[in-house]
Design a protein around this motif. Structure first.
Motif, PDB file in Angstrom:
ATOM      1  N   SER A   1       0.653  -1.180   0.137  1.00 51.89           N
ATOM      2  CA  SER A   1      -0.028  -0.044  -0.072  1.00 51.89           C
ATOM      3  C   SER A   1       0.837   1.282  -0.182  1.00 51.89           C
ATOM      4  CB  SER A   1      -0.777   0.059   1.331  1.00 51.89           C
ATOM      5  OG  SER A   1      -1.594   1.334   1.365  1.00 51.89           O
ATOM      6  N   LYS A   2       0.322   2.330  -0.562  1.00 52.56           N
ATOM      7  CA  LYS A   2       0.838   3.679  -0.581  1.00 52.56           C
ATOM      8  C   LYS A   2       1.048   4.035   1.057  1.00 52.56           C
ATOM      9  CE  LYS A   2      -1.454   4.497  -4.936  1.00 52.56           C
ATOM     10  NZ  LYS A   2      -2.057   5.480  -5.723  1.00 52.56           N
ATOM     11  N   ASP A   3       0.280   3.506   1.984  1.00 53.68           N
ATOM     12  CA  ASP A   3       0.628   3.843   3.227  1.00 53.68           C
ATOM     13  C   ASP A   3       2.059   3.549   3.972  1.00 53.68           C
ATOM     14  OD1 ASP A   3       0.075   1.401   3.848  1.00 53.68           O
ATOM     15  OD2 ASP A   3      -1.704   1.404   5.007  1.00 53.68           O
ATOM     16  N   GLN A   4       2.765   3.019   2.999  1.00 50.96           N
ATOM     17  CA  GLN A   4       4.134   2.554   3.592  1.00 50.96           C
ATOM     18  C   GLN A   4       4.029   1.108   4.058  1.00 50.96           C
ATOM     19  OE1 GLN A   4       6.367   4.566   1.931  1.00 50.96           O
ATOM     20  NE2 GLN A   4       4.511   5.168   1.031  1.00 50.96           N
ATOM     21  N   SER A   5       3.174   0.293   3.948  1.00 50.90           N
ATOM     22  CA  SER A   5       3.047  -0.657   4.634  1.00 50.90           C
ATOM     23  C   SER A   5       2.672  -1.774   3.759  1.00 50.90           C
ATOM     24  CB  SER A   5       2.096  -0.872   5.785  1.00 50.90           C
ATOM     25  OG  SER A   5       0.748  -0.865   5.381  1.00 50.90           O
ATOM     26  N   ALA A   6       2.970  -3.154   4.339  1.00 52.43           N
ATOM     27  CA  ALA A   6       2.261  -4.488   3.564  1.00 52.43           C
ATOM     28  C   ALA A   6       1.589  -5.283   4.466  1.00 52.43           C
ATOM     29  CB  ALA A   6       3.334  -5.453   3.052  1.00 52.43           C
ATOM     30  N   LYS A   7       0.569  -5.901   4.304  1.00 51.93           N
ATOM     31  CA  LYS A   7      -0.214  -6.426   5.297  1.00 51.93           C
ATOM     32  C   LYS A   7      -0.357  -8.076   4.858  1.00 51.93           C
ATOM     33  CE  LYS A   7      -2.777  -2.699   7.264  1.00 51.93           C
ATOM     34  NZ  LYS A   7      -2.345  -3.020   8.796  1.00 51.93           N
ATOM     35  N   LEU A   8      -0.590  -8.958   5.865  1.00 54.60           N
ATOM     36  CA  LEU A   8      -0.715 -10.199   5.350  1.00 54.60           C
ATOM     37  C   LEU A   8      -2.177 -10.487   5.929  1.00 54.60           C
ATOM     38  CD1 LEU A   8       0.106 -12.945   4.733  1.00 54.60           C
ATOM     39  CD2 LEU A   8       0.902 -13.474   6.938  1.00 54.60           C
ATOM     40  N   TRP A   9      -3.118 -11.213   4.916  1.00 52.31           N
ATOM     41  CA  TRP A   9      -4.458 -11.361   5.217  1.00 52.31           C
ATOM     42  C   TRP A   9      -4.699 -12.895   5.418  1.00 52.31           C
ATOM     43  CZ3 TRP A   9      -6.983  -6.815   6.251  1.00 52.31           C
ATOM     44  CH2 TRP A   9      -6.636  -5.670   5.806  1.00 52.31           C
ATOM     45  N   ASP A  10      -5.705 -13.384   6.178  1.00 56.28           N
ATOM     46  CA  ASP A  10      -6.389 -14.665   5.897  1.00 56.28           C
ATOM     47  C   ASP A  10      -7.782 -14.460   5.489  1.00 56.28           C
ATOM     48  OD1 ASP A  10      -7.720 -16.948   6.242  1.00 56.28           O
ATOM     49  OD2 ASP A  10      -6.507 -17.632   8.209  1.00 56.28           O
ATOM     50  N   LEU A  11      -7.977 -14.936   4.183  1.00 50.18           N
ATOM     51  CA  LEU A  11      -9.509 -14.720   3.637  1.00 50.18           C
ATOM     52  C   LEU A  11     -10.593 -15.153   4.364  1.00 50.18           C
ATOM     53  CD1 LEU A  11      -8.527 -15.320   0.101  1.00 50.18           C
ATOM     54  CD2 LEU A  11      -8.935 -13.000   1.018  1.00 50.18           C
ATOM     55  N   ARG A  12     -10.001 -16.038   5.338  1.00 54.50           N
ATOM     56  CA  ARG A  12     -11.250 -16.547   6.438  1.00 54.50           C
ATOM     57  C   ARG A  12     -11.628 -15.560   7.542  1.00 54.50           C
ATOM     58  NH1 ARG A  12      -8.511 -22.009   8.426  1.00 54.50           N
ATOM     59  NH2 ARG A  12      -6.969 -20.393   8.874  1.00 54.50           N
ATOM     60  N   ARG A  13     -10.859 -14.416   7.767  1.00 55.88           N
ATOM     61  CA  ARG A  13     -10.922 -13.371   8.455  1.00 55.88           C
ATOM     62  C   ARG A  13     -11.417 -12.206   7.652  1.00 55.88           C
ATOM     63  NH1 ARG A  13      -6.257 -13.376  12.689  1.00 55.88           N
ATOM     64  NH2 ARG A  13      -7.439 -11.177  13.298  1.00 55.88           N
ATOM     65  N   PRO A  14     -12.681 -12.109   7.245  1.00 63.82           N
ATOM     66  CA  PRO A  14     -12.946 -10.780   6.647  1.00 63.82           C
ATOM     67  C   PRO A  14     -13.047  -9.594   7.513  1.00 63.82           C
ATOM     68  CG  PRO A  14     -14.828 -12.134   6.775  1.00 63.82           C
ATOM     69  CD  PRO A  14     -13.779 -12.882   7.214  1.00 63.82           C
ATOM     70  N   SER A  15     -12.893  -8.362   6.772  1.00 64.90           N
ATOM     71  CA  SER A  15     -13.383  -7.011   7.611  1.00 64.90           C
ATOM     72  C   SER A  15     -14.546  -6.890   7.682  1.00 64.90           C
ATOM     73  CB  SER A  15     -12.456  -6.081   7.027  1.00 64.90           C
ATOM     74  OG  SER A  15     -11.231  -6.274   6.854  1.00 64.90           O
ATOM     75  N   GLY A  16     -15.065  -6.142   8.577  1.00 66.29           N
ATOM     76  CA  GLY A  16     -16.441  -5.821   8.880  1.00 66.29           C
ATOM     77  C   GLY A  16     -16.835  -4.293   8.465  1.00 66.29           C
ATOM     78  N   PRO A  17     -17.862  -3.858   8.633  1.00 67.98           N
ATOM     79  CA  PRO A  17     -18.180  -2.469   8.219  1.00 67.98           C
ATOM     80  C   PRO A  17     -17.483  -1.385   8.733  1.00 67.98           C
ATOM     81  CG  PRO A  17     -20.269  -3.864   8.671  1.00 67.98           C
ATOM     82  CD  PRO A  17     -19.291  -4.739   9.100  1.00 67.98           C
ATOM     83  N   ALA A  18     -16.812  -1.619   9.911  1.00 65.38           N
ATOM     84  CA  ALA A  18     -16.503  -0.521  10.862  1.00 65.38           C
ATOM     85  C   ALA A  18     -14.999  -0.351  10.285  1.00 65.38           C
ATOM     86  CB  ALA A  18     -16.352  -1.018  12.308  1.00 65.38           C
ATOM     87  N   ALA A  19     -14.371  -1.506   9.999  1.00 63.94           N
ATOM     88  CA  ALA A  19     -13.094  -1.556   9.352  1.00 63.94           C
ATOM     89  C   ALA A  19     -13.368  -0.700   7.733  1.00 63.94           C
ATOM     90  CB  ALA A  19     -12.450  -2.653   8.995  1.00 63.94           C
ATOM     91  N   LEU A  20     -14.041  -1.102   7.219  1.00 60.69           N
ATOM     92  CA  LEU A  20     -14.373  -0.492   5.780  1.00 60.69           C
ATOM     93  C   LEU A  20     -14.609   1.130   6.050  1.00 60.69           C
ATOM     94  CD1 LEU A  20     -14.726  -0.808   2.855  1.00 60.69           C
ATOM     95  CD2 LEU A  20     -17.107  -1.150   3.113  1.00 60.69           C
ATOM     96  N   ALA A  21     -15.460   1.425   6.973  1.00 60.98           N
ATOM     97  CA  ALA A  21     -15.523   3.027   7.185  1.00 60.98           C
ATOM     98  C   ALA A  21     -14.493   3.463   7.494  1.00 60.98           C
ATOM     99  CB  ALA A  21     -16.897   3.021   8.321  1.00 60.98           C
ATOM    100  N   ALA A  22     -13.685   3.072   8.452  1.00 62.51           N
ATOM    101  CA  ALA A  22     -12.470   3.584   9.041  1.00 62.51           C
ATOM    102  C   ALA A  22     -11.291   3.866   7.588  1.00 62.51           C
ATOM    103  CB  ALA A  22     -11.718   2.822  10.097  1.00 62.51           C
ATOM    104  N   ALA A  23     -11.408   2.772   6.632  1.00 60.91           N
ATOM    105  CA  ALA A  23     -10.460   3.043   5.667  1.00 60.91           C
ATOM    106  C   ALA A  23     -10.901   4.058   4.797  1.00 60.91           C
ATOM    107  CB  ALA A  23     -10.401   1.618   4.962  1.00 60.91           C
ATOM    108  N   ARG A  24     -12.197   4.234   4.655  1.00 58.60           N
ATOM    109  CA  ARG A  24     -12.687   5.523   3.708  1.00 58.60           C
ATOM    110  C   ARG A  24     -12.303   6.778   4.543  1.00 58.60           C
ATOM    111  NH1 ARG A  24     -18.532   2.485   2.620  1.00 58.60           N
ATOM    112  NH2 ARG A  24     -18.063   1.656   0.691  1.00 58.60           N
TER     113      ARG A  24
END
Length: 213
Positions: free
Chosen positions: A124-147
């Protein structure tokens, strides 16, 4: 299931008058080609039929990254300048994303899957890389925070240095990523990152200073 509805809309292509595809992925049989474009959409082309078969409104800004999550080619990944990653089941694209990954503060530049349909790394342009597990999706609060985080960005990574705060940012509320990696510089171009194959716990990321971490 959360749907992605782009906020930027054009009647005859992007507002610049130019259509750009920033990332491509090819299906396992070589027939289907997926592309992420600057109109917020993911396109699927059938090479044998020589025509477009899908146009998916996937993100609220440019789609910088597309990838396939497993060997079947049925799980498609996309990442955009809206700071969000998504996984799509190609058998039911019209139903919206199967998984949403939100935790970055700025646009995604690249996605790479380990190939097991589970682990994905994002850069990401936020100067980080992130590891994800597709079995652990983000919820509405995370989406709103990213926006909210993206809306506060006021620098352009193509010709400006990253703000110092970007290297010390705290996790966003609801960030479901497994690990956040820092130390590389994501500037000037859509820098890549890669996960090692299953059984080899390693990650590599390119850096704008010419190094690989």
């Amino acid at each position: 299931m959360e749907r992605a509805t782009p906020t930027r809309r054009w009647t005859s292509g992007p507002r610049t008058g130019r259509f750009a595809v920033f990332s491509l992925a090819v299906g396992p049989d070589g027939r289907d080609v997926m592309g992420g474009a600057n109109d917020g959409c993911v396109y699927v082309y059938d090479r044998q039929a020589q025509r477009r078969v899908e146009r998916v409104p996937a993100h609220e800004d440019d789609v910088n990254a597309v990838a396939l999550a497993d060997a079947s080619g049925q799980l498609l990944l996309s990442g955009g300048d809206d700071a969000v990653g998504r996984a799509w089941d190609r058998r039911c694209l019209a139903e919206g994303p199967a998984v949403t990954l939100a935790g970055h503060r700025d646009g995604l530049t690249f996605l790479h899957a380990r190939g097991d349909g589970r682990y994905v790394v994002s850069n990401s342009k936020d100067q980080s890389a992130k590891l994800w597990d597709l079995r652990r999706p983000s919820g509405p609060a995370a989406l709103a925070a990213a926006r909210r985080a993206v809306a506060r960005q006021s620098w352009d990574y193509r010709w400006q240095r990253a703000p110092r705060a970007a290297r010390k940012a705290t996790p966003l509320p609801g960030d479901a990523s497994l690990v956040t990696f820092r130390g590389h510089a994501v500037l000037h171009t859509l820098l890549r990152c890669r996960l090692a194959p299953p059984g080899r716990p390693a990650l590599a990321a390119g850096s704008a200073d010419g190094s690989v971490l």
